[in-house]
Each structure stands twice: as C-alpha cells, then as structure tokens.
Design a protein around this motif. Structure first.
Motif, PDB file in Angstrom:
ATOM      1  N   SER A   1      29.413  -0.922  -8.537  1.00  0.00           N
ATOM      2  CA  SER A   1      30.448  -0.895  -7.506  1.00  0.00           C
ATOM      3  C   SER A   1      31.838  -1.111  -8.075  1.00  0.00           C
ATOM      4  O   SER A   1      32.488  -2.114  -7.822  1.00  0.00           O
ATOM      5  CB  SER A   1      30.180  -1.955  -6.435  1.00  0.00           C
ATOM      6  N   ARG A   2      32.337  -0.138  -8.851  1.00  0.00           N
ATOM      7  CA  ARG A   2      33.682  -0.250  -9.396  1.00  0.00           C
ATOM      8  C   ARG A   2      34.741   0.123  -8.363  1.00  0.00           C
ATOM      9  O   ARG A   2      35.926   0.166  -8.678  1.00  0.00           O
ATOM     10  CB  ARG A   2      33.819   0.626 -10.648  1.00  0.00           C
ATOM     11  N   LEU A   3      34.347   0.431  -7.115  1.00  0.00           N
ATOM     12  CA  LEU A   3      35.316   0.723  -6.070  1.00  0.00           C
ATOM     13  C   LEU A   3      36.011  -0.548  -5.585  1.00  0.00           C
ATOM     14  O   LEU A   3      37.004  -0.490  -4.886  1.00  0.00           O
ATOM     15  CB  LEU A   3      34.631   1.405  -4.871  1.00  0.00           C
ATOM     16  N   ARG A   4      35.455  -1.689  -5.949  1.00  0.00           N
ATOM     17  CA  ARG A   4      36.064  -2.969  -5.611  1.00  0.00           C
ATOM     18  C   ARG A   4      36.047  -3.823  -6.859  1.00  0.00           C
ATOM     19  O   ARG A   4      35.745  -3.338  -7.944  1.00  0.00           O
ATOM     20  CB  ARG A   4      35.292  -3.649  -4.476  1.00  0.00           C
ATOM     21  N   GLU A   5      36.404  -5.089  -6.752  1.00  0.00           N
ATOM     22  CA  GLU A   5      36.340  -5.958  -7.920  1.00  0.00           C
ATOM     23  C   GLU A   5      34.937  -5.941  -8.501  1.00  0.00           C
ATOM     24  O   GLU A   5      33.947  -5.806  -7.779  1.00  0.00           O
ATOM     25  CB  GLU A   5      36.733  -7.389  -7.539  1.00  0.00           C
ATOM     26  N   ALA A   6      34.843  -6.072  -9.794  1.00  0.00           N
ATOM     27  CA  ALA A   6      33.555  -5.970 -10.477  1.00  0.00           C
ATOM     28  C   ALA A   6      32.529  -6.906  -9.871  1.00  0.00           C
ATOM     29  O   ALA A   6      32.806  -8.067  -9.605  1.00  0.00           O
ATOM     30  CB  ALA A   6      33.736  -6.288 -11.954  1.00  0.00           C
ATOM     31  N   ILE A   7      31.337  -6.378  -9.631  1.00  0.00           N
ATOM     32  CA  ILE A   7      30.245  -7.170  -9.072  1.00  0.00           C
ATOM     33  C   ILE A   7      29.114  -7.167 -10.083  1.00  0.00           C
ATOM     34  O   ILE A   7      28.577  -6.121 -10.411  1.00  0.00           O
ATOM     35  CB  ILE A   7      29.766  -6.578  -7.730  1.00  0.00           C
ATOM     36  N   LEU A   8      28.747  -8.328 -10.560  1.00  0.00           N
ATOM     37  CA  LEU A   8      27.668  -8.397 -11.529  1.00  0.00           C
ATOM     38  C   LEU A   8      26.338  -8.049 -10.889  1.00  0.00           C
ATOM     39  O   LEU A   8      26.084  -8.380  -9.738  1.00  0.00           O
ATOM     40  CB  LEU A   8      27.590  -9.808 -12.124  1.00  0.00           C
ATOM     41  N   GLY A   9      25.493  -7.386 -11.642  1.00  0.00           N
ATOM     42  CA  GLY A   9      24.178  -7.017 -11.139  1.00  0.00           C
ATOM     43  C   GLY A   9      23.251  -8.212 -11.026  1.00  0.00           C
ATOM     44  O   GLY A   9      23.545  -9.321 -11.476  1.00  0.00           O
ATOM     45  N   GLY A  10      22.070  -7.961 -10.432  1.00  0.00           N
ATOM     46  CA  GLY A  10      21.133  -9.040 -10.150  1.00  0.00           C
ATOM     47  C   GLY A  10      20.636  -9.772 -11.376  1.00  0.00           C
ATOM     48  O   GLY A  10      20.514 -10.997 -11.383  1.00  0.00           O
ATOM     49  N   THR A  11      20.339  -9.022 -12.465  1.00  0.00           N
ATOM     50  CA  THR A  11      19.858  -9.667 -13.682  1.00  0.00           C
ATOM     51  C   THR A  11      20.907 -10.610 -14.243  1.00  0.00           C
ATOM     52  O   THR A  11      20.616 -11.763 -14.606  1.00  0.00           O
ATOM     53  CB  THR A  11      19.482  -8.613 -14.733  1.00  0.00           C
ATOM     54  N   SER A  12      22.141 -10.141 -14.332  1.00  0.00           N
ATOM     55  CA  SER A  12      23.213 -10.987 -14.859  1.00  0.00           C
ATOM     56  C   SER A  12      23.404 -12.218 -14.004  1.00  0.00           C
ATOM     57  O   SER A  12      23.586 -13.334 -14.514  1.00  0.00           O
ATOM     58  CB  SER A  12      24.524 -10.193 -14.941  1.00  0.00           C
ATOM     59  N   ARG A  13      23.376 -12.048 -12.689  1.00  0.00           N
ATOM     60  CA  ARG A  13      23.588 -13.197 -11.809  1.00  0.00           C
ATOM     61  C   ARG A  13      22.450 -14.202 -11.934  1.00  0.00           C
ATOM     62  O   ARG A  13      22.667 -15.417 -11.875  1.00  0.00           O
ATOM     63  CB  ARG A  13      23.742 -12.729 -10.364  1.00  0.00           C
ATOM     64  N   THR A  14      21.228 -13.711 -12.075  1.00  0.00           N
ATOM     65  CA  THR A  14      20.093 -14.620 -12.259  1.00  0.00           C
ATOM     66  C   THR A  14      20.277 -15.455 -13.517  1.00  0.00           C
ATOM     67  O   THR A  14      20.088 -16.671 -13.515  1.00  0.00           O
ATOM     68  CB  THR A  14      18.776 -13.833 -12.355  1.00  0.00           C
ATOM     69  N   ILE A  15      20.661 -14.799 -14.604  1.00  0.00           N
ATOM     70  CA  ILE A  15      20.874 -15.500 -15.867  1.00  0.00           C
ATOM     71  C   ILE A  15      21.980 -16.535 -15.712  1.00  0.00           C
ATOM     72  O   ILE A  15      21.834 -17.700 -16.114  1.00  0.00           O
ATOM     73  CB  ILE A  15      21.236 -14.510 -16.990  1.00  0.00           C
ATOM     74  N   LEU A  16      23.107 -16.137 -15.142  1.00  0.00           N
ATOM     75  CA  LEU A  16      24.248 -17.037 -15.035  1.00  0.00           C
ATOM     76  C   LEU A  16      23.975 -18.215 -14.114  1.00  0.00           C
ATOM     77  O   LEU A  16      24.543 -19.297 -14.289  1.00  0.00           O
ATOM     78  CB  LEU A  16      25.473 -16.264 -14.549  1.00  0.00           C
ATOM     79  N   ALA A  17      23.115 -18.025 -13.129  1.00  0.00           N
ATOM     80  CA  ALA A  17      22.819 -19.110 -12.192  1.00  0.00           C
ATOM     81  C   ALA A  17      21.824 -20.101 -12.770  1.00  0.00           C
ATOM     82  O   ALA A  17      21.872 -21.298 -12.451  1.00  0.00           O
ATOM     83  CB  ALA A  17      22.279 -18.539 -10.880  1.00  0.00           C
ATOM     84  N   SER A  18      20.902 -19.616 -13.612  1.00  0.00           N
ATOM     85  CA  SER A  18      19.773 -20.461 -14.036  1.00  0.00           C
ATOM     86  C   SER A  18      19.710 -20.713 -15.530  1.00  0.00           C
ATOM     87  O   SER A  18      18.746 -21.289 -16.015  1.00  0.00           O
ATOM     88  CB  SER A  18      18.457 -19.808 -13.579  1.00  0.00           C
ATOM     89  N   MET A  19      20.688 -20.298 -16.281  1.00  0.00           N
ATOM     90  CA  MET A  19      20.677 -20.435 -17.736  1.00  0.00           C
ATOM     91  C   MET A  19      20.590 -21.896 -18.162  1.00  0.00           C
ATOM     92  O   MET A  19      21.160 -22.778 -17.525  1.00  0.00           O
ATOM     93  CB  MET A  19      21.944 -19.799 -18.315  1.00  0.00           C
ATOM     94  N   THR A  20      19.866 -22.119 -19.244  1.00  0.00           N
ATOM     95  CA  THR A  20      19.770 -23.468 -19.824  1.00  0.00           C
ATOM     96  C   THR A  20      20.212 -23.480 -21.283  1.00  0.00           C
ATOM     97  O   THR A  20      20.227 -24.532 -21.915  1.00  0.00           O
ATOM     98  CB  THR A  20      18.329 -24.007 -19.726  1.00  0.00           C
ATOM     99  N   VAL A  21      20.538 -22.305 -21.821  1.00  0.00           N
ATOM    100  CA  VAL A  21      21.092 -22.196 -23.173  1.00  0.00           C
ATOM    101  C   VAL A  21      22.342 -21.313 -23.086  1.00  0.00           C
ATOM    102  O   VAL A  21      22.510 -20.548 -22.130  1.00  0.00           O
ATOM    103  CB  VAL A  21      20.085 -21.581 -24.167  1.00  0.00           C
ATOM    104  N   PRO A  22      23.235 -21.406 -24.049  1.00  0.00           N
ATOM    105  CA  PRO A  22      24.408 -20.539 -24.046  1.00  0.00           C
ATOM    106  C   PRO A  22      24.013 -19.062 -24.041  1.00  0.00           C
ATOM    107  O   PRO A  22      23.028 -18.670 -24.673  1.00  0.00           O
ATOM    108  CB  PRO A  22      25.151 -20.927 -25.338  1.00  0.00           C
ATOM    109  N   VAL A  23      24.787 -18.268 -23.329  1.00  0.00           N
ATOM    110  CA  VAL A  23      24.524 -16.837 -23.193  1.00  0.00           C
ATOM    111  C   VAL A  23      25.752 -16.065 -23.635  1.00  0.00           C
ATOM    112  O   VAL A  23      26.847 -16.276 -23.107  1.00  0.00           O
ATOM    113  CB  VAL A  23      24.157 -16.475 -21.746  1.00  0.00           C
TER     114      VAL A  23
END
Length: 271
Positions: free
Chosen positions: A245-267
């Motif tokens: 969805s580059r028609l609006r501000e960048a929206i991260l996809g589901g995989t990226s959001r899952t990682i960023l929400a639940s990460m326990t090590v640096p990414v």
C-alpha cells in the motif's frame, strides 16, 4: 564495514543506546546520536487559546529534552572511548519522520529501540520512515534487551525476494563477526539444491561459513522464524522489511509486524 553508526533516541527508551555503543566499539565505528521530538503546531495552541509565552516555553522544553537525550548518549560513547556526534531534530510532527530519514542517509546502520505498546515513546513513530525512506539497514533492539551484542549465532530469513537480498547484503559486516550463520526459508515448497548452494557459496566468498535450512509451513512465517531463532539460541535475526500500500504512508506487512511485536533478539531489517 560499519564505520558510521547512528542511534535514534528520545530520552525515554533505554535499550538502543547501550547496545549501539557496544556494537560500535566492536566495529571500531563512530557514533551519531540523533533525537527527534516533534513540536506541537502553533495552530493547536492557538485553537486552545494558550498564551504565546507558554507556546514558546513548550518549544524550548522540547528542544532541551532532545538535547539532553543525545548528550546522554555522547557521554556514554566517550566513556567507551568512542567519538560521538549529536543532532536534535525538533520540527512539526508531519515533517519529523522525513527529516530523520534524510539524516540517516549518511550512516552505515541505524539502531533504534523496539516499540512497546504498553509504554509508547516518541521514537516509536519513526521506524517505518527509517525503513522506507532511510535507505539504510535498521537494527531494532528489543525493549527488554539487556545483554550486549554477542553475535554468537544469526538467523537470516531468505525467500529470494529483493528485500531479503538487500537485508543479507546489509548484514554482511555483522555476519562476518558472527560465529554461526544460518539461512532459513519458511516454505512447504522444495528449495532447489542449486539455490542453497549458491547462497552458501555467496557467503563463503565473503568469509562467512553458513548453512541453509528449510522450515516447513504451518505456522505463519513470523511465528515460525521467532520460534526457530529461540530453538537455535541465536542472538540476531536478519530479514527484509515487507510492506504494501504505497498509496499512503508505508504499512508494514504481517510478517514484519509479527516480528516487531514479539521479537526477543535484535532484528536487522532492510527494505
């Protein structure tokens, strides 16, 4: 090589600076500390009929907070024997992410703390701008991170896409310092032996010994990667930042959001 490392701080988060400074020391890199604190538009105060002197005082407070945030990083960097430049970005909220993205264009890597939904902080608003406009790899440090960079094991998410290729390339300076490197594909489809061989050979040409593993599908990709990282005891995850969805501000996809929400090590993420 990593010779110019930028740490994004806001005076609230406490994990990015210590991790970034220790990583810079390992890489013999210079540190740039940048803080971003948006100023409330004058119109907002005018509509609330707040006195002008209070508006000026609020702006001055924001600038002082931004200056204090980067000076704290500079002091810690000097104590570690590193040089550190400081910058404070104080501008209106709509402009702040773009100013920050432009600032990091002349960096080798950017370090920022993971967002915590239970305790929001100013820097949380800038990750997507860094990924989509900054054009530099972004190392996201968990808000629970206390250990210094160990780089004993790294998992590299690989699906053959352009973001994955960019992330792998951007991560090479860190992977060279990592004792154990594993490329991982999450798929139910067979990965050709030629693909595995070329990936391992590519890293070998950079002095990196690696293995290639396939995780069967079943779990969502983000969950499968996080589970694999935990099983392997890795302390770094490398992956492309996926979005749409580059028609609006960048929206991260589901995989990226899952990682960023639940990460326990640096990414380390690249786009």
């Amino acid at each position: 090589m990593i010779k110019d490392l930028t740490i994004v701080v806001d005076g609230v988060g406490r994990r990015a600076a210590p991790y970034g400074i220790r990583l810079a020391a390992q890489c013999d890199a210079c540190v740039s500390a940048v803080s971003v604190l948006p100023l409330v538009p004058f119109e907002t105060f005018a509509q609330a009929e707040i006195r002008y002197d209070l508006v000026v005082a609020a702006g001055q407070d924001a600038r002082e907070q931004a200056d204090a945030a980067v000076e704290a990083v500079a002091a810690a960097a000097r104590e570690a024997g590193l040089s550190c430049e400081t910058s404070a970005i104080c501008t209106s909220a709509p402009l702040a992410p773009h100013r920050l993205a432009g600032f990091v264009h002349l960096s080798d890597i950017v370090v920022i703390e993971q967002a915590d939904d239970t305790a929001p902080k100013p820097a949380d608003a800038y990750l997507e701008a860094l990924l989509y406009e900054g054009a530099r790899p972004v190392l996201v440090v968990p808000y629970i991170q206390e250990a210094p960079p160990r780089l004993t094991g790294a998992v590299v998410a690989w699906d053959g896409s352009a973001p994955a290729a960019r992330a792998l390339s951007d991560a090479l300076p860190l992977l060279r310092r990592t004792a154990r490197v594993e490329l991982v594909s999450v798929t139910d489809e067979p990965v050709p032996e030629a693909t595995r061989w070329r990936a391992i050979r590519h890293l070998a040409r950079h002095g990196i010994e690696a293995v290639f593993d396939v995780i069967p599908g079943g779990l969502p990709v983000g969950e499968a990667l996080l589970s694999h990282v935990a099983d392997r005891g890795a302390d770094l995850l490398v992956m492309g930042a996926y979005g749409h969805s580059r028609l609006r501000e960048a929206i991260l996809g589901g995989t990226s959001r899952t990682i960023l929400a639940s990460m326990t090590v640096p990414v380390l993420m690249s786009r």
